[in-house]
Scaffold this motif. Sequence first.
Motif, mmCIF file in Angstrom:
data_model
loop_
_atom_site.group_PDB
_atom_site.id
_atom_site.type_symbol
_atom_site.label_atom_id
_atom_site.label_comp_id
_atom_site.label_asym_id
_atom_site.label_seq_id
_atom_site.Cartn_x
_atom_site.Cartn_y
_atom_site.Cartn_z
ATOM 1 N N LEU A 46 33.754 86.314 27.596
ATOM 2 C CA LEU A 46 33.408 87.259 26.528
ATOM 3 C C LEU A 46 33.210 88.667 27.084
ATOM 4 N N ALA A 47 32.558 88.759 28.238
ATOM 5 C CA ALA A 47 32.326 90.065 28.854
ATOM 6 C C ALA A 47 33.631 90.716 29.286
ATOM 7 N N SER A 48 34.581 89.904 29.757
ATOM 8 C CA SER A 48 35.869 90.468 30.183
ATOM 9 C C SER A 48 36.603 91.099 29.009
ATOM 10 N N LEU A 49 36.519 90.472 27.833
ATOM 11 C CA LEU A 49 37.125 91.057 26.631
ATOM 12 C C LEU A 49 36.454 92.373 26.271
ATOM 13 N N LEU A 50 35.132 92.391 26.356
ATOM 14 C CA LEU A 50 34.380 93.599 26.021
ATOM 15 C C LEU A 50 34.681 94.728 27.002
ATOM 16 N N ILE A 51 34.720 94.396 28.299
ATOM 17 C CA ILE A 51 34.983 95.417 29.319
ATOM 18 C C ILE A 51 36.391 95.974 29.178
ATOM 19 N N ALA A 52 37.365 95.072 28.997
ATOM 20 C CA ALA A 52 38.755 95.514 28.869
ATOM 21 C C ALA A 52 38.928 96.425 27.658
ATOM 22 N N ARG A 53 38.238 96.106 26.583
ATOM 23 C CA ARG A 53 38.361 96.907 25.361
ATOM 24 C C ARG A 53 37.762 98.294 25.537
ATOM 25 N N ASN A 54 36.749 98.404 26.384
ATOM 26 C CA ASN A 54 36.056 99.682 26.567
ATOM 27 C C ASN A 54 36.344 100.342 27.906
#
Length: 256
Positions: A46-54
């Motif tokens: 979940l964090a990887s999705l959030l980091i990649a998006r931002n």
Amino acid sequence: MLLTSVIIVLREVLEAALLISVLAALRQMQGGSRRGLLWGLIAGLLASLLIARNMGAISEMADGVGQELFLAFLHGVLYLALLCIGVLALRESSHTVLMGVLMATAVTVAVSREGEEIILYISAFQQHDDVRSSLYRGSLIGLGIGASAGALLYYALCLLPSKWGYRAIFVLLTVVSGGMILQASGLLIQADYLPGGRVWDSSGWLPEEGVAGQLLYAMLGYEATPAPAQLWAYGGSVLLMTSVLFWQWRRNGSTA
């Protein structure tokens, strides 16, 4: 594109898979619950999705070097988590909640770091119809190979006698943690927070872009042209990890 995707995804997956395997084997030998590793894996995805998006916004921070500083910070957090895990593993309190929290933290950071790289790579090429099929197939192959390698390492460590299993785990933790600091120092050099330079150049016979170079990068943080600051950081981190673990081992009279 197929081979490139295999190598890139394999490198990222292998880094996280090896770490998870070592931590899972350590937990298995201690008889503790591995539930924290699973929660760490989920949180990391979940964090990887959030980091990649931002990541775009992160990159613009700190005068344009926000990405390098952020990723270096993640590597530093992972190193400290592994150091604390090693110390707790040599103490009688190794089955405490703190160990589970530290392992979950280490897995979360590792998976978010590597997962973010994979997401950004796939996102950069998936809009091109001519390479999309090769991109997805190569990514799945790399994912499968990396996960399989992690599973093989886990079972190999669990099959070792307890004494040698613990020693192998501590050696791997030390090597992996040193690789984290090596990568962190490289990022800080890119951000001009550490001096650059070149101690040697092994790209002629072992290029970073090759299969062997990518695998060594995943396992050891291999750099074909390391700067002096990177070698000092790597040596210092390995020395610190080794010294702390040896001190704790001697203090407890451990047979590990």
